[in-house]
Scaffold this motif. Structure first.
Motif, PDB file in Angstrom:
ATOM      1  N   ARG A   1     -21.107  -4.992  13.430  1.00  0.00           N
ATOM      2  CA  ARG A   1     -21.865  -4.279  14.468  1.00  0.00           C
ATOM      3  C   ARG A   1     -21.527  -2.932  14.344  1.00  0.00           C
TER       4      ARG A   1
ATOM      5  N   TRP B   1     -27.199  -6.519  20.641  1.00  0.00           N
ATOM      6  CA  TRP B   1     -27.200  -5.871  19.495  1.00  0.00           C
ATOM      7  C   TRP B   1     -27.283  -4.513  19.964  1.00  0.00           C
TER       8      TRP B   1
ATOM      9  N   THR C   1     -35.118  -5.225  15.038  1.00  0.00           N
ATOM     10  CA  THR C   1     -34.243  -5.281  16.149  1.00  0.00           C
ATOM     11  C   THR C   1     -35.296  -4.857  17.398  1.00  0.00           C
TER      12      THR C   1
END
Length: 608
Positions: free
Chosen positions: A81, A108, A53
């Motif tokens: 999430r 995200w 990420t």
């Protein structure tokens, strides 16, 4: 008609049960030669996953075992999430040449733990955790591994068990995940079967090296075609499609490339940056632009890249035409070194180290004076790389050498650049030894190792050896893995070197002799200061970015995030004035005409 709450609950429970059962390792037998990929149960066709990420983007690669003609080519990514609610994100087709696909999830939230679930219509389920970015952690831990020899097709349970127990924030595989030169799919699935559990629940960086793309040694020469089986004329001799397939499988999950422009013949690039907590990693390709030695340097040994002539002139091979990192990556390192957004410490990840870090290759009779496969050559390119890295006080983690070393590099003087940790091989079939013939200067009398201190490598580069792990009876040719702890508060970097088959959970578990090695961040720019600029008082816990610019040349001397109560910027010449920039983003104070004072060394300066 929408499914009932009971039906949805049943599906969720069933998926969890399937995912839990799928976490049990497959009992597979891999042939010695990569003739056939083992058959797997059809509800286990999802082999493994890798992810990172960065900047609000989750990139996740799914690797499948080969599918049968009648089976669906689609795989679905479901996400939780961080709110406990699962939802389907996307369904994508895998490619037919490597059974791989990569999902890109924008928006995200990196401040929350999440989960992912990959499903295949045939019943396969693969589930894992997406870790939150640990920005609050005082110490960021990275496991480093390389060189997973195909001389053993068994699992690596001892390494996996230890890494899981030490629970690093990231795992880095520095290259040679595959030794099956023309069968990357076979080797990559084997690698995932061996190490999938350490990648399932944490960010992972995998970068290909020479064996991954079908070479014994690789001098990529910006993508040109190699016409020699040894590859020493520079370039790639495997088809472009194969090289790109390997790079896609191993690096598609990394953050987007800094500049995706391919090199010659359409070979893709992947050099990029990744931040874990407050440690900023530059991921570079130290083979892709490197020039091949054949026809460029005089033959002074049995091969163009192996020199064993005791009378050879080291400067004769430091030819002007030879490149190492290439202009694009050097420019990237320069920009990266000046951008400290959200970072306290910098680290470079690459395939190998910037020196000749071994003397004996393959066996006790295999002494070489210089190995041009190492990044000690070309010397000028090596020095440019180290200078770019030291401007950011960057540590360096790499592999490739089949020999663990901890080296402080010098460009013009001993220890005036950064430190590198070459992690050991996972499985070592081609051993190497650090065993100089001459006695080192400044040997550490407290070290249990006989060959520490200052040396010249075979190229005339200055290296200071702090620790190494030579092959010895009972240590599986020096095999193992590395662990690096970056302490963001003290700015101390600790390199640990763990042998195979040591259980780190047991009291008294021992690393290789001479390890761990601890270094302060400032030693990654180890030049002895000639003076110091006026002190910067640090109040209220503020740790500003400080950049020093030489006003005579216009060059950035270095950039670093200051810490403590006071920071006095060291400088390395007193015949010029400096501009000091304090702060970052839209809040930068600039002080020009700063003159150095050769005063008593302050506490923030490197200790010599």
């Amino acid at each position: 008609m929408k499914p009932s709450l009971l039906a949805r609950s049943f599906v969720a429970v069933l998926a969890s049960v399937l995912a839990a059962s799928a976490a049990e390792p497959l009992d597979l037998t891999w042939p010695k030669r990569p003739t056939a990929i083992p058959e797997v149960p059809r509800d286990r066709v999802i082999g493994f996953a890798l992810y990172t990420t960065q900047n609000g983007v989750l990139k996740l690669s799914a690797q499948l075992f080969p599918l049968k003609v009648e089976e669906s080519r689609e795989v679905t990514l479901e996400l939780d999430r961080g709110d406990g609610k699962w939802g389907a994100f996307a369904t994508q087709k895998v490619d037919d040449d490597h059974w791989h696909t990569c999902f890109r999830v924008e928006g995200w939230d990196e401040s929350r733990d999440g989960r992912y679930r990959l499903t295949h219509p045939g019943g396969a389920v693969y589930e894992g955790r997406v870790r939150r970015d640990p920005v609050e952690k005082e110490s960021i831990v990275v496991a480093g591994l390389s060189c997973n020899s195909n001389q053993g097709r068994d699992r690596r349970d001892d390494v996996v068990r230890n890494i899981q127990a030490q629970d690093p924030d990231m795992v880095f595989f520095a290259g040679d995940q595959s030794y099956d030169h023309r069968e990357h799919l076979f080797a990559w699935l084997l690698f995932g079967w061996q190490f999938g559990e350490v990648m399932r629940d944490r960010p992972s960086v995998t970068i290909p090296d020479d064996h991954d793309v079908g070479h014994g040694n690789l001098w990529g020469d910006a993508g040109r075609k190699s016409t020699r089986q040894a590859g020493d004329d520079g370039g790639y001799f495997m088809p472009v499609e194969y090289v790109n397939m390997v790079q896609r499988a191993q690096t598609a999950h990394l953050p987007d490339p800094i500049d995706p422009t391919p090199v010659a013949r359409g070979i893709t690039v992947y050099y990029t940056r990744l931040q874990i907590g407050r440690v900023d990693f530059a991921i570079i390709e130290d083979r892709k632009w490197k020039t091949g030695p054949a026809g460029l340097v005089p033959m002074q040994g049995p091969r163009s890249d192996h020199i064993n002539d005791p009378g050879y002139d080291r400067q004769s091979i430091d030819v002007h035409e030879a490149r190492l990192l290439g202009d694009r990556q050097l420019a990237f390192l320069d920009r990266w070194g000046q951008d400290w957004t959200g970072a306290d410490v910098k680290c470079v990840l690459s395939q190998t180290i910037f020196c000749g870090g071994a003397h004996i290759h393959g066996g006790q009779q295999g002494r070489l004076l210089a190995d041009l496969d190492s990044n000690g050559w070309p010397q000028a390119g090596r020095n440019r790389a180290l200078i770019a890295m030291r401007k950011a006080f960057a540590f360096h983690i790499a592999g490739d050498q089949h020999l663990a070393t901890m080296i402080h590099h010098g460009v013009n003087d001993w220890e005036d650049a950064g430190w590198s940790f070459c992690v050991p091989s996972i499985m070592n079939y081609y051993p190497r030894w650090w065993k100089p013939l001459e006695e080192g200067l400044a040997h550490d009398p407290a070290s249990p190792l006989p060959y520490t201190g200052r040396y010249y490598d075979g190229f005339g580069n200055k290296v200071t050896m702090a620790a190494y792990a030579n092959p010895a009876p009972g240590n599986e040719q020096g095999a193992g893995y590395g662990l690096v702890r970056f302490n963001n508060k003290s700015r101390v970097i600790t390199a640990e070197c763990w042998p195979r088959h040591v259980d780190v959970t047991k009291p008294g578990a021992q690393q290789y002799p001479g390890w761990p090695v601890k270094i302060p961040q400032l030693e990654n720019y180890g030049r002895v200061p000639m003076g110091y600029l006026p002190a910067i008082e640090l109040r209220g816990g503020v740790e500003p970015v400080v950049q020093v610019v030489d006003e005579w040349t216009g060059d950035v001397v270095y950039t670093i995030r200051a810490w403590g109560k006071q920071f006095r910027p060291p400088v390395y010449k007193t015949t010029t004035t400096y501009t000091v920039r304090i702060g970052e983003g839209g809040s930068v104070q600039e002080h020009t005409g700063q003159a150095a004072s050769p005063l008593e060394q302050p506490s923030n300066a490197p200790q010599k």
